[in-house]
Scaffold this motif. Structure first.
Motif, mmCIF file in Angstrom:
data_model
loop_
_atom_site.group_PDB
_atom_site.id
_atom_site.type_symbol
_atom_site.label_atom_id
_atom_site.label_comp_id
_atom_site.label_asym_id
_atom_site.label_seq_id
_atom_site.Cartn_x
_atom_site.Cartn_y
_atom_site.Cartn_z
ATOM 1 N N LEU A 197 -52.116 36.793 -75.270
ATOM 2 C CA LEU A 197 -52.747 35.730 -76.054
ATOM 3 C C LEU A 197 -53.830 35.036 -75.242
ATOM 4 C CD1 LEU A 197 -52.521 34.295 -78.809
ATOM 5 C CD2 LEU A 197 -51.008 32.647 -77.723
ATOM 6 N N ALA A 198 -53.523 34.777 -73.973
ATOM 7 C CA ALA A 198 -54.518 34.129 -73.116
ATOM 8 C C ALA A 198 -55.722 35.043 -72.916
ATOM 9 C CB ALA A 198 -53.875 33.776 -71.777
ATOM 10 N N SER A 199 -55.462 36.350 -72.775
ATOM 11 C CA SER A 199 -56.580 37.284 -72.600
ATOM 12 C C SER A 199 -57.456 37.320 -73.857
ATOM 13 C CB SER A 199 -56.038 38.684 -72.298
ATOM 14 O OG SER A 199 -55.286 38.680 -71.097
ATOM 15 N N ASN A 200 -56.801 37.317 -75.024
ATOM 16 C CA ASN A 200 -57.572 37.335 -76.277
ATOM 17 C C ASN A 200 -58.433 36.088 -76.414
ATOM 18 O OD1 ASN A 200 -56.563 39.791 -77.018
ATOM 19 N ND2 ASN A 200 -54.971 38.971 -78.388
ATOM 20 N N TYR A 201 -57.837 34.918 -76.132
ATOM 21 C CA TYR A 201 -58.627 33.689 -76.232
ATOM 22 C C TYR A 201 -59.721 33.646 -75.181
ATOM 23 C CZ TYR A 201 -55.725 31.570 -79.811
ATOM 24 O OH TYR A 201 -55.103 31.283 -80.987
ATOM 25 N N ALA A 202 -59.441 34.287 -74.035
ATOM 26 C CA ALA A 202 -60.481 34.312 -72.999
ATOM 27 C C ALA A 202 -61.692 35.102 -73.483
ATOM 28 C CB ALA A 202 -59.919 34.918 -71.718
ATOM 29 N N ARG A 203 -61.429 36.125 -74.280
ATOM 30 C CA ARG A 203 -62.552 36.908 -74.825
ATOM 31 C C ARG A 203 -63.063 36.321 -76.136
ATOM 32 N NH1 ARG A 203 -59.073 41.099 -73.066
ATOM 33 N NH2 ARG A 203 -58.287 41.391 -75.199
ATOM 34 N N LEU A 204 -62.492 35.134 -76.557
ATOM 35 C CA LEU A 204 -62.912 34.424 -77.765
ATOM 36 C C LEU A 204 -62.816 35.328 -78.994
ATOM 37 C CD1 LEU A 204 -63.730 31.633 -78.613
ATOM 38 C CD2 LEU A 204 -66.135 32.343 -78.489
ATOM 39 N N TYR A 205 -61.566 35.543 -79.376
ATOM 40 C CA TYR A 205 -61.209 36.316 -80.572
ATOM 41 C C TYR A 205 -61.740 37.738 -80.477
ATOM 42 C CZ TYR A 205 -59.839 37.214 -85.331
ATOM 43 O OH TYR A 205 -59.249 37.714 -86.444
ATOM 44 N N PRO A 206 -61.095 38.578 -79.683
ATOM 45 C CA PRO A 206 -61.536 39.965 -79.566
ATOM 46 C C PRO A 206 -61.195 40.742 -80.828
ATOM 47 C CG PRO A 206 -59.452 39.695 -78.442
ATOM 48 C CD PRO A 206 -59.845 38.323 -78.937
ATOM 49 N N HIS A 207 -61.807 41.893 -80.964
ATOM 50 C CA HIS A 207 -61.489 42.777 -82.079
ATOM 51 C C HIS A 207 -60.091 43.350 -81.870
ATOM 52 C CE1 HIS A 207 -62.300 45.335 -85.489
ATOM 53 N NE2 HIS A 207 -61.795 46.358 -84.804
ATOM 54 N N PRO A 208 -59.184 43.257 -82.847
ATOM 55 C CA PRO A 208 -57.817 43.751 -82.653
ATOM 56 C C PRO A 208 -57.808 45.213 -82.251
ATOM 57 C CG PRO A 208 -58.017 42.515 -84.718
ATOM 58 C CD PRO A 208 -59.403 42.710 -84.182
ATOM 59 N N ALA A 209 -56.912 45.528 -81.306
ATOM 60 C CA ALA A 209 -56.806 46.914 -80.835
ATOM 61 C C ALA A 209 -55.904 47.673 -81.789
ATOM 62 C CB ALA A 209 -56.245 46.944 -79.420
ATOM 63 N N GLY A 210 -56.468 48.398 -82.701
ATOM 64 C CA GLY A 210 -55.689 49.134 -83.671
ATOM 65 C C GLY A 210 -55.084 50.385 -83.067
ATOM 66 N N GLU A 211 -53.773 50.560 -83.201
ATOM 67 C CA GLU A 211 -53.090 51.742 -82.702
ATOM 68 C C GLU A 211 -51.910 52.008 -83.629
ATOM 69 O OE1 GLU A 211 -50.255 50.775 -79.285
ATOM 70 O OE2 GLU A 211 -51.924 49.351 -78.995
ATOM 71 N N ALA A 212 -51.487 53.244 -83.672
ATOM 72 C CA ALA A 212 -50.354 53.612 -84.512
ATOM 73 C C ALA A 212 -49.086 53.005 -83.925
ATOM 74 C CB ALA A 212 -50.233 55.131 -84.605
ATOM 75 N N CYS A 213 -48.380 52.232 -84.731
ATOM 76 C CA CYS A 213 -47.176 51.578 -84.241
ATOM 77 C C CYS A 213 -46.077 51.680 -85.281
ATOM 78 C CB CYS A 213 -47.442 50.116 -83.866
ATOM 79 S SG CYS A 213 -48.054 49.120 -85.234
ATOM 80 N N ASP A 214 -44.843 51.602 -84.790
ATOM 81 C CA ASP A 214 -43.671 51.691 -85.647
ATOM 82 C C ASP A 214 -43.312 50.282 -86.120
ATOM 83 O OD1 ASP A 214 -41.279 52.095 -86.878
ATOM 84 O OD2 ASP A 214 -40.306 53.106 -85.192
ATOM 85 N N VAL A 215 -43.412 50.063 -87.435
ATOM 86 C CA VAL A 215 -43.160 48.733 -87.989
ATOM 87 C C VAL A 215 -41.721 48.313 -87.751
ATOM 88 C CG1 VAL A 215 -43.068 47.406 -90.126
ATOM 89 C CG2 VAL A 215 -44.990 48.934 -89.712
ATOM 90 N N ASN A 216 -40.776 49.238 -87.913
ATOM 91 C CA ASN A 216 -39.368 48.881 -87.734
ATOM 92 C C ASN A 216 -39.091 48.437 -86.295
ATOM 93 O OD1 ASN A 216 -38.811 49.440 -90.363
ATOM 94 N ND2 ASN A 216 -37.969 51.479 -90.007
#
Length: 558
Positions: free
Chosen positions: A395-414
């Motif tokens: 979260l701190a890294s994302n705010y440091a980059r001021l709302y970065p583009h989400p890193a989309g990757e295949a993930c298991d919802v369950n």
């Protein structure tokens, strides 16, 4: 609709509508007057025919009177009908007398109603027809139409009756003139007027009032047969409306030509006028379209002294005011954005600290029980602490980059759901139930963003149960298949107090909250994160019956 189109339509309506009304009124007035004139002509002819019939009835009466006098002096006829003998003279008498008197029908009957001589059909002698003289005698004016047999076919005649006494016996004379095409043609010399005789039961001669002007007069008709009686027949006079229809078509064509010519002239004038007005307005609109918050240097200069010039100068003054207001607005937006960012950071950090706080509460409780429970609790909750720390670091890294583009990757919802539930710690009186469908396809999303979505939705569901016992159900499901891989649904349902329609309408607004001490950013963040993942968010809620949040994320092939 453009101003030019409105002007063209308005100009056309102002010109064409009065012209159309005037033309239709003239056409209707002409038709009404001609129809009334035709009606007067038909009524006049009916009166003439009535007088003509009276005259012809009188002629028939005078001819029968002459025959009566001649018959009374004819001793040969008297002798044969009274004393008997050769009947040749008697049988031929009516025919000779009919031709000499100018009649078309002549019949002589004795006092028993037996025909002793017939001029129009010689072979009907000795036939009895006692009803015919009686009905003719009772007819109005003593005249009636009758249908008789003739040598060449049926005969329609206008007839009267007279009587003569020969010795001690009484005889009746039935005489008449034929009502044929020449008779009817004599009644009307006008070719536009048509006269026809309509007998009782004759429906084929009914006139159409939409194509003809019709009038008629009633004449008695002797209906033969077993029950002979007088019935009303009609002499119908009609005037064809063909000439009126032709006149209407001519007027309609002339009117159409006039309307089209007027419309063309009106459109030309309206087009010229609209061009004179719309051209400077179009140029002014083009300049106005260039104005936005990043370009407020557009100059609106005009030396016109009319309304368009005044509008140009007004737009120029408005642009100057916009320049000053834009500077103040940018400064206010900068300050507002900083405040929004601070609130969002506070909200996200609190979500990351809640699991750590719950873990330390667990540690405190375990420490009271002794070193071994504390060590067991540490081993059991170490992963939760490390996961929360990792969450805060990301979260701190994302705010440091001021709302970065989400890193989309295949993930298991369950897996993400189980991890998030494991990090929730103590949920108080709320019971969390998992209903996860196995075999779901993976989704392409940022794992941290998906955890934030679940933490906010589950946290809100638990908070809705703060004043009542209840449960929170977290389930996954397969969505309706589309063209490719079916989407995956994540459903968070609670049995809390639910939301009213007004609360639902504002639920996703920034800083709107119904919880004491809430920031009002949770659902707003959820909506943005779901949209970033190309998903959709839907809410089903009823006051007092709980709420159900349905997140649908696009699936990808494994």
């Amino acid at each position: 609709m453009t101003f030019r189109a409105r002007l063209l339509l308005g100009f056309g309506a102002v010109v064409l509508v009065p012209l159309t009304v005037f033309g239709l009124r003239i056409r209707a007035e002409m038709a009404n007057r001609l129809a009334a004139e035709y009606q007067r002509r038909v009524a006049a002819l009916v009166a003439v025919i009535r007088a003509d019939l009276d005259q012809r009835s009188g002629d028939i009466a005078s001819r029968l009177a002459a025959l009566r006098e001649a018959l009374a002096r004819d001793n040969r006829f008297r002798g044969q009908v009274v004393q008997g003998g050769d009947r040749t003279y008697v049988l031929d008498y009516a025919g000779d007398a009919m031709r000499l008197s100018g009649l078309s029908l002549l019949q002589i009957q004795d006092d028993a109603g037996r025909i002793v001589s017939s001029g129009h059909f010689r072979n009907e002698y000795d036939r009895t027809d006692p009803a015919l003289p009686r009905l003719l005698a009772t007819a109005p004016a003593g005249t009636a139409l009758l249908r008789a047999r003739g040598a060449e076919g049926p005969l329609l005649a206008l007839a009267r009756v007279d009587s003569v006494r020969l010795g001690s016996r009484a005889f009746t004379l039935v005489g008449g003139i034929a009502v044929d095409s020449s008779f009817l043609a004599h009644l009307t010399p006008d070719p536009e007027l048509k006269v026809a005789v309509v007998l009782p039961g004759d429906s084929s001669a009914a006139a159409d009032p939409t194509t003809q002007v019709v009038d008629s007069l009633t004449v008695p008709f002797v209906a033969g047969g077993d029950s002979a009686e007088l019935q009303p027949a009609r002499i119908m006079v009609s005037h064809s409306l063909a000439s009126l229809a032709a006149l209407r078509r001519g007027v309609a064509f002339s009117f159409l030509v006039a309307v089209l010519a007027t419309a063309a002239i009106a459109l030309v004038l309206a087009s010229w006028l609209s061009t004179r007005i719309s051209r400077p307005l179009t140029a002014l609109a083009a300049k106005t379209a260039d104005v936005d918050m990043d370009r407020l240097d557009v100059a609106f200069e005009s030396d016109r002294a009319d309304e368009i010039g005044a509008l140009s100068r007004l737009l120029g003054a408005m642009t100057e005011r916009l320049r000053a207001g834009a500077a103040r607005l940018r400064e206010a937006e900068r300050r507002l954005a900083m405040g929004d960012l601070a609130r969002q950071v506070n909200h996200d950090v609190k979500n990351g600290l809640i699991p750590i706080r719950n873990v330390f509460r667990h540690f405190v409780q375990a420490a009271r029980e002794g070193p071994e429970p504390l060590a067991a609790a540490f081993r059991d909750r170490q992963a939760t602490v490390e996961s929360s720390i990792t969450y805060l670091e990301n979260l701190a890294s994302n705010y440091a980059r001021l709302y970065p583009h989400p890193a989309g990757e295949a993930c298991d919802v369950n897996a993400v759901v189980r991890e998030t539930i494991g990090r929730m710690g103590d949920t108080g009186r709320a019971e969390i139930r998992l209903e996860l469908m196995e075999g779901l396809p993976p989704v392409r999303a940022d794992v941290l963003a998906l955890r934030r979505i679940l933490e906010n939705l589950i946290g809100n569901a638990i908070d809705s149960l703060v004043d009542r016992p209840g449960s929170v159900r977290v389930s996954t499901d397969r969505g309706a298949p589309g063209n490719g891989t079916p989407p995956v649904r994540v459903i968070v349902a609670d049995t809390g107090r639910g939301m009213t329609q007004d609360e639902l309408n504002r639920a996703f607004d920034d800083f709107y909250t119904t919880k004491p001490g809430g920031t009002g950013l949770g659902l707003s963040i959820v909506r943005r994160l779901v949209l970033d993942a190309s998903g959709s968010l839907r809410v089903e809620t009823q006051p007092g019956a709980g709420s159900t949040f349905i997140v649908e994320l696009p699936g990808v092939k494994a």
